[in-house]
Design a protein around this motif. Structure first.
Motif, mmCIF file in Angstrom:
data_model
loop_
_atom_site.group_PDB
_atom_site.id
_atom_site.type_symbol
_atom_site.label_atom_id
_atom_site.label_comp_id
_atom_site.label_asym_id
_atom_site.label_seq_id
_atom_site.Cartn_x
_atom_site.Cartn_y
_atom_site.Cartn_z
ATOM 1 N N GLN A 67 0.803 -1.460 -0.048
ATOM 2 C CA GLN A 67 -0.149 -0.165 -0.394
ATOM 3 C C GLN A 67 0.699 1.249 -0.317
ATOM 4 N N ASP A 69 2.668 4.468 -1.212
ATOM 5 C CA ASP A 69 2.887 5.737 -2.608
ATOM 6 C C ASP A 69 3.721 5.481 -3.421
ATOM 7 N N LYS A 131 6.303 -1.356 -7.173
ATOM 8 C CA LYS A 131 5.933 -0.631 -7.344
ATOM 9 C C LYS A 131 4.320 -0.495 -7.642
ATOM 10 N N GLY A 132 3.767 0.068 -6.553
ATOM 11 C CA GLY A 132 2.578 0.135 -6.739
ATOM 12 C C GLY A 132 1.605 -1.234 -6.525
ATOM 13 N N GLY A 133 2.006 -2.359 -5.630
ATOM 14 C CA GLY A 133 2.102 -2.733 -5.306
ATOM 15 C C GLY A 133 1.934 -3.913 -5.869
ATOM 16 N N GLU A 134 2.647 -3.691 -7.126
ATOM 17 C CA GLU A 134 3.606 -5.363 -8.182
ATOM 18 C C GLU A 134 4.895 -5.236 -7.622
#
Length: 156
Positions: A67, A69, A131-134
């Motif tokens: 999660q 940012d 990055k971005g949860g991936e």
């Protein structure tokens, strides 16, 4: 600390920085009887993280990494791992160099087995970049600082 006696090769082992699973690795194909496991809670080096590097666990992984940012580097490591100790100063320096641009974290695989299993960690050190949860990239083993910098610059 693990203390092993009655090993089939006749050697009595004592592994000051190891857990039960490591005792089996240390002795390889030797049949052993683990006679005691000594509490390592008083050791300072296991939980002390460098400035700018956050120690995460299975419970906080989603909040701190998935999660986030900003991009996150997760260093999967163990206190008994020589290459993990060797790469740590490089990761710590990069945490200072890229402060605020990428979050640097460490996850002790011995203390937190769920997250490494979820991401298929089979060797350490393994550094996974999120990055971005991936997963954006992954590096396993000891690598040069330049390779890590290159990977980080692609994410920021």
């Amino acid at each position: 600390m693990i203390k092993i006696t009655e090993a089939s090769d006749g050697v009595n082992y004592q592994a000051p920085n190891a857990g039960v699973s490591d005792a089996m690795w240390l002795t390889r194909n030797t049949t052993v009887t683990i006679v005691s496991e000594i509490d390592n809670s008083q050791r300072k080096d296991d939980k002390t993280m460098a400035e700018g590097v956050l120690d995460i666990d299975d419970n906080g992984f989603e909040a701190e990494v998935l999660q986030s940012d900003i991009p996150v580097l997760v260093d999967f490591w163990a206190p008994w791992c020589g290459p993990c100790k060797a790469i740590a100063p490089t990761v710590e320096q990069l945490a200072k160099d890229f402060s605020g641009q990428i979050k640097f974290t460490k996850c002790n695989v011995d203390d937190n087995p769920i997250t490494p299993a979820k991401y298929g960690i089979r060797a350490i050190p393994t550094l996974i970049f999120f990055k971005g949860g991936e997963i954006a990239d992954q590096i396993t083993g000891m690598v040069a600082k330049a390779k890590l910098e290159e990977t980080i610059k692609k994410l920021v």
